[in-house]
Structures are given as structure tokens and as C-alpha cells.
Motif scaffolding. Structure first.
Motif, PDB file in Angstrom:
ATOM      1  N   ARG A 108     -18.202  11.227 -11.321  1.00 12.03           N
ATOM      2  CA  ARG A 108     -17.468  12.437 -11.685  1.00 12.03           C
ATOM      3  C   ARG A 108     -16.232  12.130 -12.528  1.00 12.03           C
ATOM      4  NH1 ARG A 108     -14.846  15.752  -6.914  1.00 12.03           N
ATOM      5  NH2 ARG A 108     -16.927  15.317  -6.040  1.00 12.03           N
ATOM      6  N   TYR A 109     -15.491  11.068 -12.148  1.00 12.01           N
ATOM      7  CA  TYR A 109     -14.225  10.784 -12.830  1.00 12.01           C
ATOM      8  C   TYR A 109     -14.335   9.652 -13.864  1.00 12.01           C
ATOM      9  CZ  TYR A 109     -12.109  13.789  -9.324  1.00 12.01           C
ATOM     10  OH  TYR A 109     -11.790  14.873  -8.546  1.00 12.01           O
ATOM     11  N   GLY A 110     -15.516   9.076 -14.004  1.00 12.61           N
ATOM     12  CA  GLY A 110     -15.698   8.039 -15.017  1.00 12.61           C
ATOM     13  C   GLY A 110     -14.980   6.738 -14.701  1.00 12.61           C
ATOM     14  N   VAL A 111     -14.868   6.407 -13.422  1.00  9.97           N
ATOM     15  CA  VAL A 111     -14.233   5.162 -13.008  1.00  9.97           C
ATOM     16  C   VAL A 111     -15.302   4.226 -12.442  1.00  9.97           C
ATOM     17  CG1 VAL A 111     -12.547   4.068 -11.481  1.00  9.97           C
ATOM     18  CG2 VAL A 111     -12.048   6.306 -12.506  1.00  9.97           C
ATOM     19  N   PRO A 112     -15.628   3.146 -13.123  1.00 12.60           N
ATOM     20  CA  PRO A 112     -16.709   2.264 -12.653  1.00 12.60           C
ATOM     21  C   PRO A 112     -16.321   1.473 -11.403  1.00 12.60           C
ATOM     22  CG  PRO A 112     -15.633   1.304 -14.565  1.00 12.60           C
ATOM     23  CD  PRO A 112     -15.033   2.665 -14.387  1.00 12.60           C
ATOM     24  N   ILE A 113     -17.328   1.155 -10.595  1.00 15.49           N
ATOM     25  CA  ILE A 113     -17.137   0.338  -9.395  1.00 15.49           C
ATOM     26  C   ILE A 113     -17.987  -0.921  -9.545  1.00 15.49           C
ATOM     27  CG2 ILE A 113     -17.356   0.225  -6.892  1.00 15.49           C
ATOM     28  CD1 ILE A 113     -17.117   3.234  -6.776  1.00 15.49           C
ATOM     29  N   PHE A 114     -17.379  -2.066  -9.243  1.00 17.26           N
ATOM     30  CA  PHE A 114     -18.067  -3.342  -9.369  1.00 17.26           C
ATOM     31  C   PHE A 114     -18.048  -4.092  -8.045  1.00 17.26           C
ATOM     32  CE2 PHE A 114     -16.050  -2.434 -13.484  1.00 17.26           C
ATOM     33  CZ  PHE A 114     -17.178  -2.310 -14.271  1.00 17.26           C
ATOM     34  N   LYS A 115     -18.936  -5.080  -7.942  1.00 16.25           N
ATOM     35  CA  LYS A 115     -18.991  -5.958  -6.774  1.00 16.25           C
ATOM     36  C   LYS A 115     -18.824  -7.399  -7.205  1.00 16.25           C
ATOM     37  CE  LYS A 115     -21.952  -3.800  -3.225  1.00 16.25           C
ATOM     38  NZ  LYS A 115     -23.219  -3.981  -2.486  1.00 16.25           N
ATOM     39  N   THR A 116     -18.256  -8.188  -6.285  1.00 19.72           N
ATOM     40  CA  THR A 116     -18.212  -9.634  -6.469  1.00 19.72           C
ATOM     41  C   THR A 116     -18.380 -10.293  -5.112  1.00 19.72           C
ATOM     42  OG1 THR A 116     -16.887 -11.520  -7.209  1.00 19.72           O
ATOM     43  CG2 THR A 116     -15.685  -9.652  -6.307  1.00 19.72           C
ATOM     44  N   SER A 117     -18.992 -11.461  -5.105  1.00 15.84           N
ATOM     45  CA  SER A 117     -19.178 -12.185  -3.847  1.00 15.84           C
ATOM     46  C   SER A 117     -17.943 -12.994  -3.462  1.00 15.84           C
ATOM     47  CB  SER A 117     -20.384 -13.126  -3.963  1.00 15.84           C
ATOM     48  OG  SER A 117     -20.174 -14.064  -5.014  1.00 15.84           O
ATOM     49  N   LYS A 118     -16.973 -13.097  -4.364  1.00 16.20           N
ATOM     50  CA  LYS A 118     -15.779 -13.909  -4.112  1.00 16.20           C
ATOM     51  C   LYS A 118     -14.910 -13.269  -3.035  1.00 16.20           C
ATOM     52  CE  LYS A 118     -15.364 -15.853  -8.784  1.00 16.20           C
ATOM     53  NZ  LYS A 118     -16.451 -15.119  -9.462  1.00 16.20           N
ATOM     54  N   THR A 119     -14.140 -14.104  -2.346  1.00 18.28           N
ATOM     55  CA  THR A 119     -13.156 -13.577  -1.404  1.00 18.28           C
ATOM     56  C   THR A 119     -12.061 -12.865  -2.184  1.00 18.28           C
ATOM     57  OG1 THR A 119     -11.840 -15.606  -1.407  1.00 18.28           O
ATOM     58  CG2 THR A 119     -13.608 -15.441   0.224  1.00 18.28           C
ATOM     59  N   THR A 120     -11.342 -11.989  -1.505  1.00 20.46           N
ATOM     60  CA  THR A 120     -10.335 -11.180  -2.190  1.00 20.46           C
ATOM     61  C   THR A 120      -9.245 -12.039  -2.815  1.00 20.46           C
ATOM     62  OG1 THR A 120     -10.745  -9.524  -0.480  1.00 20.46           O
ATOM     63  CG2 THR A 120      -8.856  -9.158  -1.932  1.00 20.46           C
ATOM     64  N   SER A 121      -8.729 -13.007  -2.064  1.00 24.59           N
ATOM     65  CA  SER A 121      -7.634 -13.840  -2.569  1.00 24.59           C
ATOM     66  C   SER A 121      -8.059 -14.664  -3.771  1.00 24.59           C
ATOM     67  CB  SER A 121      -7.112 -14.769  -1.462  1.00 24.59           C
ATOM     68  OG  SER A 121      -6.582 -14.027  -0.389  1.00 24.59           O
ATOM     69  N   SER A 122      -9.240 -15.283  -3.711  1.00 24.64           N
ATOM     70  CA  SER A 122      -9.689 -16.130  -4.807  1.00 24.64           C
ATOM     71  C   SER A 122      -9.986 -15.296  -6.051  1.00 24.64           C
ATOM     72  CB  SER A 122     -10.920 -16.943  -4.401  1.00 24.64           C
ATOM     73  OG  SER A 122     -12.008 -16.090  -4.083  1.00 24.64           O
ATOM     74  N   PHE A 123     -10.563 -14.111  -5.863  1.00 25.02           N
ATOM     75  CA  PHE A 123     -10.844 -13.261  -7.022  1.00 25.02           C
ATOM     76  C   PHE A 123      -9.556 -12.775  -7.674  1.00 25.02           C
ATOM     77  CE2 PHE A 123     -11.446  -9.021  -8.867  1.00 25.02           C
ATOM     78  CZ  PHE A 123     -12.364  -9.337  -9.864  1.00 25.02           C
ATOM     79  N   MET A 124      -8.589 -12.369  -6.854  1.00 21.59           N
ATOM     80  CA  MET A 124      -7.316 -11.913  -7.397  1.00 21.59           C
ATOM     81  C   MET A 124      -6.632 -13.010  -8.196  1.00 21.59           C
ATOM     82  SD  MET A 124      -5.703  -9.633  -4.295  1.00 21.59           S
ATOM     83  CE  MET A 124      -4.115  -9.509  -5.127  1.00 21.59           C
ATOM     84  N   ALA A 125      -6.605 -14.213  -7.643  1.00 19.58           N
ATOM     85  CA  ALA A 125      -5.955 -15.326  -8.331  1.00 19.58           C
ATOM     86  C   ALA A 125      -6.633 -15.617  -9.660  1.00 19.58           C
ATOM     87  CB  ALA A 125      -5.962 -16.570  -7.441  1.00 19.58           C
TER      88      ALA A 125
END
Length: 325
Positions: free
Chosen positions: A123-140
Motif C-alpha cells: 500500500r505504501y510502497g515500502v519494500p521489506i527484505f530478509k537477511t540471515s545475518k544477526t542484527t548486530s553484524s548486519f548493522m555493522a
């Protein structure tokens, strides 16, 4: 210039600062993200902030100072909180986040996405993605990469060479011998990063990195000969794509009326994008071996980083000798 475009230009003194963006498709490719909402068009979505946000406070209903330009990351904590809260409230909070037109939402640890969130995404045109990485490692990882891609940058006239692991930026008037010095350094086993134009990025308050424009990468212009391909002539070990800028050598015509530093007790600096870099002014006269001078400057700089200063050592010896008399 930025490969993905820029938002605005602001002149500060004589330096042109730019704010850059990165296509979301490039982020997806670099971070190897799985697109869970392929029906959402991502071609026009761009990322302009290197920082990311974990919307824990927003899911609780606190939206003061919410930065909608950041990538939103949902980890195990946020996911568990949504599982325990009232479903309608969770959907309402996620809707407020998507209404702000955030670039995207990334679910870490391959967390499940509810159908309600997929419907809001469409509805709002905001895509959602997935990753298998942990949150901290992906953020870094994503912050580190975005800081380089979105870093303030300028292009200057000069030559950048990797000399004994130190990034040596050679500057000076056109025709003074920068490219010839770089060519001799390459023949002595060092590596070319860029000739003629150096793109400088400020990735932190301490670090500047230099690269070559794509169109001139691995080429050197020699007056009287023309363009040569360093990678082809000297091999792949003679070139490098990116290098931190540690030391600046400014070549200038010899002026017998000018006083030149002969001891080097006090460091001289030049500034790029607000970062100071050690700078040496080298007067040019016939017979001076610029390659050897550049090598010596790089080694001397490395010695100083390791705690040994030859000029200070000589000064201390002279002072001690005077005190003994």
C-alpha cells in the motif's frame, strides 16, 4: 562525481561539499538481501543516510525525532516485542513507520513477515527484505559500507601512489613531474592508484581514502609519449583501486629566495574536507631523484607513526652535547 547522483551542493570556502545517495538496488546487491515484496517498485528508491534505525521506540508509539531517511532494521528484540503486543497496535505502529516513507525495512535472522505487514508494504510502497545475518553484524556491515558510499568527497589534481603501504598524494603545478615521479615509483615496485585526478572521500574524521575515476583508472599521461596503461605494461601488482591518504608531497619550482625546512621538527599540514594530512613541500631542481625522495618521505612518516622521529633525535643529541660542555 557521485555514481548514484547527489541531493544538494553547498559551497564552504573553496571546497564543494555534496550530499550523495545510493540506489536501493545497489544496497540489495551488496548486502545480498532477499526481497519479500517483489511487487513494490524499488527503482526510484534511494538511501541518503549511512546510519540505520532499530524502531523499538517507534513500535512502542514514540515518534519524536524519528528519522525516516534511515533504513529500518528489525531484529529479534523488536520481533519478540511485536509478538507479545496487541496485534492491531503492532500493525498501527508499523503503518505509521511506513507512512513516513522509509527507504526499506530489513528483517534480520530470517524472521517471518506477517501478511498484514506485506499488505502495508504494498500500500505504501515500502519494500521489506530478509537477511540471515544477526542484527548486530548486519548493522555493522551496512553502516560501514554506506559510510564509504555516502562520504563527502572532492576531486583534486594530483597523483596517488601506494608507497610501502602508505598513501602518498603527489601534488603540484601541471608539468612539474608528478606523473614521471609516479612512473619511477611503479618501476621500483610501488603501486599506482590514480594519475591526474584523485577522488578523495572522507570516511571518518581520521580517514581519507583516494580512488581514480573509472575512465582514467590505471592510466598515466606522460608528456611527449602520451597515455600508457600501467596495468598492462607492469602487471596487475603495479596498480591498486583504493588507498588511504596518509602523506602529501607538494612539488614546487626551486626558489633561491625562499627558506625551506631542513630539519622537520614541526610537522606541516594540509587539509581536505576538514581532515588534516601531513604535508611536505619539495623544491624541484635538475638532478633531484623524486622517486627516492618520495620513498624516504614515506618511510620517515612510518617511523614517526611507530614513535621514532629522526629530527627530534638529532635535536636531543645536539642539546645534550651542548649541556655537557
Amino acid at each position: 562525481m557521485a555514481k548514484d547522483g547527489f541531493i544538494e551542493c553547498i559551497k564552504k570556502g573553496r571546497i564543494l561539499y555534496m550530499s550523495y545517495t545510493v540506489d536501493l538496488s545497489k544496497v540489495i546487491e551488496k548486502m545480498n538481501l532477499e526481497n519479500c515484496t517483489p511487487e513494490v517498485d524499488i527503482d526510484e528508491i534511494k538511501v541518503s543516510q549511512s546510519d540505520v534505525n532499530r524502531p523499538a521506540l517507534q513500535l512502542a508509539g514514540f515518534f519524536d525525532y524519528f528519522d525516516a531517511n534511515r533504513i529500518q532494521i528489525i531484529g529479534q528484540v523488536e520481533y519478540t516485542y511485536m509478538q507479545k503486543m496487541d496485534k492491531d497496535h503492532g500493525v498501527a505502529m508499523m503503518e505509521r513507520i511506513m507512512q513516513a516513507k522509509v527507504p526499506c525495512i530489513v528483517m534480520c535472522r530470517n524472521l517471518d513477515i506477517s501478511p498484514e505487514f506485506v499488505e502495508l508494504s504494498t500500500r505504501y510502497g515500502v519494500p521489506i527484505f530478509k537477511t540471515s545475518k544477526t542484527t548486530s553484524s548486519f548493522m555493522a556491515e551496512v553502516i560501514r559500507w554506506l559510510k564509504v558510499e555516502l562520504a563527502p568527497r572532492i576531486s583534486i589534481h594530483g597523483v596517488l601512489v601506494d608507497v610501502y603501504g602508505e598513501g602518498l598524494l603527489i601534488m603540484g603545478e601541471s608539468g612539474i613531474g608528478k606523473s614521471e615521479a609516479a612512473l619511477e615509483l611503479i618501476k621500483r615496485g610501488h603501486r599506482l592508484v590514480s594519475d591526474d585526478v584523485v577522488e578523495i572521500k572522507k570516511v571518518s574524521d581520521e580517514t581519507l581514502i583516494g580512488t581514480a575515476p573509472d575512465i582514467t583508472r590505471h592510466f598515466i599521461e606522460l608528456r611527449g609519449i602520451g597515455i600508457i596503461d600501467v596495468k598492462t605494461l607492469f602487471g596487475v601488482e603495479s596498480v591498486k583501486n583504493i588507498q588511504s591518504i596518509d602523506l602529501v608531497i607538494k612539488l614546487e619550482e626551486w626558489n633561491k629566495e625562499q627558506e625551506y625546512d631542513r630539519l622537520g621538527l614541526e610537522e606541516q599540514y594540509t587539509e581536505f574536507l576538514g581532515n588534516k594530512v601531513v604535508c611536505h613541500s619539495i623544491p624541484i631542481r635538475p638532478g633531484r631523484n623524486l622517486a627516492v625522495i618520495c620513498e624516504s618521505a614515506a618511510v620517515n612518516y612510518r617511523q614517526k607513526k611507530m614513535g621514532y622521529n629522526a629530527a627530534r633525535e638529532l635535536y636531543n643529541r645536539v642539546t645534550n652535547n651542548i649541556m655537557k660542555k
